[in-house]
Write a protein that holds these residues in place. Structure first.
Motif, PDB file in Angstrom:
ATOM      1  N   TRP A  16       0.840  -1.201   0.000  1.00 17.28           N
ATOM      2  CA  TRP A  16       0.000   0.000   0.000  1.00 17.28           C
ATOM      3  C   TRP A  16       0.873   1.248   0.000  1.00 17.28           C
ATOM      4  CZ3 TRP A  16       0.107  -3.394   4.199  1.00 17.28           C
ATOM      5  CH2 TRP A  16       0.750  -2.937   5.354  1.00 17.28           C
ATOM      6  N   ALA A  17       0.241   2.362  -0.364  1.00 16.02           N
ATOM      7  CA  ALA A  17       0.912   3.658  -0.406  1.00 16.02           C
ATOM      8  C   ALA A  17      -0.005   4.719   0.177  1.00 16.02           C
ATOM      9  CB  ALA A  17       1.290   4.015  -1.846  1.00 16.02           C
ATOM     10  N   TRP A  18       0.533   5.483   1.122  1.00 12.63           N
ATOM     11  CA  TRP A  18      -0.202   6.571   1.757  1.00 12.63           C
ATOM     12  C   TRP A  18       0.159   7.900   1.083  1.00 12.63           C
ATOM     13  CZ3 TRP A  18      -3.459   5.510   5.855  1.00 12.63           C
ATOM     14  CH2 TRP A  18      -3.224   4.366   6.622  1.00 12.63           C
ATOM     15  N   ASP A  19      -0.778   8.829   1.123  1.00 10.70           N
ATOM     16  CA  ASP A  19      -0.530  10.204   0.680  1.00 10.70           C
ATOM     17  C   ASP A  19      -1.476  11.097   1.471  1.00 10.70           C
ATOM     18  OD1 ASP A  19      -0.829  12.705  -0.674  1.00 10.70           O
ATOM     19  OD2 ASP A  19       0.043  11.822  -2.474  1.00 10.70           O
ATOM     20  N   ILE A  20      -0.918  11.967   2.317  1.00 13.79           N
ATOM     21  CA  ILE A  20      -1.749  12.865   3.118  1.00 13.79           C
ATOM     22  C   ILE A  20      -1.238  14.283   2.963  1.00 13.79           C
ATOM     23  CG2 ILE A  20      -0.379  12.427   5.204  1.00 13.79           C
ATOM     24  CD1 ILE A  20      -2.926  12.911   6.837  1.00 13.79           C
ATOM     25  N   ARG A  21      -2.155  15.203   2.763  1.00  7.01           N
ATOM     26  CA  ARG A  21      -1.782  16.607   2.609  1.00  7.01           C
ATOM     27  C   ARG A  21      -2.909  17.488   3.128  1.00  7.01           C
ATOM     28  NH1 ARG A  21      -0.130  16.893  -3.155  1.00  7.01           N
ATOM     29  NH2 ARG A  21       0.327  14.677  -2.828  1.00  7.01           N
ATOM     30  N   SER A  22      -2.570  18.735   3.467  1.00  4.59           N
ATOM     31  CA  SER A  22      -3.597  19.655   3.962  1.00  4.59           C
ATOM     32  C   SER A  22      -3.325  21.060   3.446  1.00  4.59           C
ATOM     33  CB  SER A  22      -3.630  19.664   5.496  1.00  4.59           C
ATOM     34  OG  SER A  22      -2.440  20.232   6.018  1.00  4.59           O
ATOM     35  N   VAL A  23      -4.412  21.800   3.284  1.00 10.05           N
ATOM     36  CA  VAL A  23      -4.348  23.210   2.900  1.00 10.05           C
ATOM     37  C   VAL A  23      -5.270  23.992   3.837  1.00 10.05           C
ATOM     38  CG1 VAL A  23      -3.778  22.763   0.488  1.00 10.05           C
ATOM     39  CG2 VAL A  23      -6.173  22.867   1.177  1.00 10.05           C
ATOM     40  N   ASN A  24      -5.293  25.299   3.672  1.00 11.95           N
ATOM     41  CA  ASN A  24      -6.033  26.158   4.586  1.00 11.95           C
ATOM     42  C   ASN A  24      -7.542  25.953   4.477  1.00 11.95           C
ATOM     43  OD1 ASN A  24      -3.486  27.182   4.965  1.00 11.95           O
ATOM     44  ND2 ASN A  24      -3.805  28.907   3.597  1.00 11.95           N
ATOM     45  N   ALA A  25      -8.211  26.089   5.600  1.00 15.65           N
ATOM     46  CA  ALA A  25      -9.677  26.038   5.641  1.00 15.65           C
ATOM     47  C   ALA A  25     -10.132  26.646   6.966  1.00 15.65           C
ATOM     48  CB  ALA A  25     -10.186  24.607   5.514  1.00 15.65           C
ATOM     49  N   LYS A  26     -11.359  27.166   6.985  1.00 17.67           N
ATOM     50  CA  LYS A  26     -11.863  27.778   8.208  1.00 17.67           C
ATOM     51  C   LYS A  26     -12.096  26.748   9.302  1.00 17.67           C
ATOM     52  CE  LYS A  26     -14.016  31.849   6.160  1.00 17.67           C
ATOM     53  NZ  LYS A  26     -15.269  32.633   6.001  1.00 17.67           N
ATOM     54  N   GLY A  27     -12.545  25.549   8.896  1.00 21.08           N
ATOM     55  CA  GLY A  27     -12.782  24.486   9.866  1.00 21.08           C
ATOM     56  C   GLY A  27     -11.963  23.258   9.510  1.00 21.08           C
ATOM     57  N   LEU A  28     -12.376  22.104  10.015  1.00 21.01           N
ATOM     58  CA  LEU A  28     -11.696  20.849   9.706  1.00 21.01           C
ATOM     59  C   LEU A  28     -12.529  20.084   8.685  1.00 21.01           C
ATOM     60  CD1 LEU A  28      -9.411  18.845  10.207  1.00 21.01           C
ATOM     61  CD2 LEU A  28     -10.765  17.876  12.091  1.00 21.01           C
ATOM     62  N   ASP A  29     -11.946  19.865   7.520  1.00 18.08           N
ATOM     63  CA  ASP A  29     -12.616  19.157   6.431  1.00 18.08           C
ATOM     64  C   ASP A  29     -11.764  17.941   6.068  1.00 18.08           C
ATOM     65  OD1 ASP A  29     -14.122  18.359   4.275  1.00 18.08           O
ATOM     66  OD2 ASP A  29     -13.342  19.889   2.912  1.00 18.08           O
ATOM     67  N   LEU A  30     -12.239  16.752   6.441  1.00 13.96           N
ATOM     68  CA  LEU A  30     -11.495  15.514   6.193  1.00 13.96           C
ATOM     69  C   LEU A  30     -12.041  14.828   4.941  1.00 13.96           C
ATOM     70  CD1 LEU A  30     -11.289  14.052   9.819  1.00 13.96           C
ATOM     71  CD2 LEU A  30      -9.592  15.424   8.613  1.00 13.96           C
TER      72      LEU A  30
END
Length: 292
Positions: A16-30
């Motif tokens: 398996w291969a994981w890829d996790i990233r995040s960008v700006n947002a007012k709340g938490l959006d998963l």
């Protein structure tokens, strides 16, 4: 809130291969894209992410592959039956139209998708899920570390902008004190003009209007609040836990005081400083959007 991490793993014939990233947002959006045939995996991942994060648009992708060469091949009887029925229908229609088809070989059928499956036991997904979830903390720690590094760099930027606001506030106070004599002279002139035309006027109303003129020219309260907001911002950044939403609200207060300062300035120098304040506050507000 920005961050990225990737990781690979293998266990019992799976990779398996994981890829996790995040960008700006007012709340938490998963936003999770994980195999739905691994029971309970998404629920567990969403729970762990919710505990670790408070803000940002987070995208997690997990791709799982079965290593075919490590598993025994078994015949999928239902799929083979469906293929044979389809072949029979094709040959019947071809003969009805006088078309001759070449004989099919067993190897041709076995090459069709789904006719041969890799054998798996009932416990495969449970064992696989356990192996994947066991690796997830490593991925999450790497991801959080990158977010922390981004946060450390961002903190230096925010502190620099707050220092600029404090310096401009001090300069605004000096400019306000420098124009005090001019403001007083202007008020005396206004008072004389009013008194010259005050025959029969309500003295209480005249006093009220003059008091309002004096209040409208005084910017010390706005400057005091700007200094208090700078101190509050420093306190928030020094605290533990998510502070992005509170800083968002504080940016509104900063902007309100700067707007009022400009409207009361009655001075070219004070107006210039007020506009500089608004520019720095706007830059600070944009950067605060990156804070969790």
């Amino acid at each position: 809130m920005t961050g990225f991490s990737a990781l690979r793993g293998t266990s019992d014939g799976f990779s398996w291969a994981w890829d996790i990233r995040s960008v700006n947002a007012k709340g938490l959006d998963l936003r999770l894209r994980v195999p739905d045939w691994i029971e309970g995996l998404e629920v567990a991942l969403r729970r762990d992410l919710g505990k670790a994060l408070a803000r940002g648009s987070v995208s997690l992708v997990l791709r799982v592959q079965r290593e075919e060469e490590d598993g025994a091949l078994v015949l999928n009887a239902a799929q083979l039956s469906a293929v044979l029925d389809a072949m029979n229908e094709v040959e019947t229609q071809a003969m009805d139209r006088g078309i001759s088809l070449a004989p099919s070989k067993a190897s041709d059928l076995l090459a069709l998708r789904g006719v041969l499956d890799t054998a798996s036991s009932e416990n495969d997904t449970k064992a696989l899920s356990k192996a994947i979830l066991a690796q997830f903390p490593t991925l999450l720690a790497s991801f959080l570390q990158m977010r922390q590094s981004e946060g450390d760099a961002l903190e230096r930027v925010l502190n620099d902008q707050l220092t600029q606001i404090a310096a401009l506030t001090q300069a605004a106070q000096a400019a306000a004190l420098a124009r005090r004599d001019d403001v007083a002279a202007q008020l005396r002139s206004n008072l004389a003009r009013v008194l010259e035309n005050a025959d029969g006027a309500d003295e209480a109303r005249v006093a009220q209007e003059l008091a309002m003129l004096a209040v409208k020219s005084d910017v010390m309260e706005e400057l005091d609040r700007l200094r208090a907001h700078v101190d509050a911002a420093h306190d928030l950044m020094a605290s533990t836990g998510p502070v992005g939403r509170k800083l968002d609200f504080l940016m509104q207060e900063f902007n309100r005081e700067a707007n009022t300062l400009c409207s009361k300035s009655q001075s070219v120098d004070l107006t210039r400083i007020g506009l500089d304040l608004k520019a720095v506050i706007d830059q600070l507000r944009e950067q605060v959007q990156n804070v969790e």
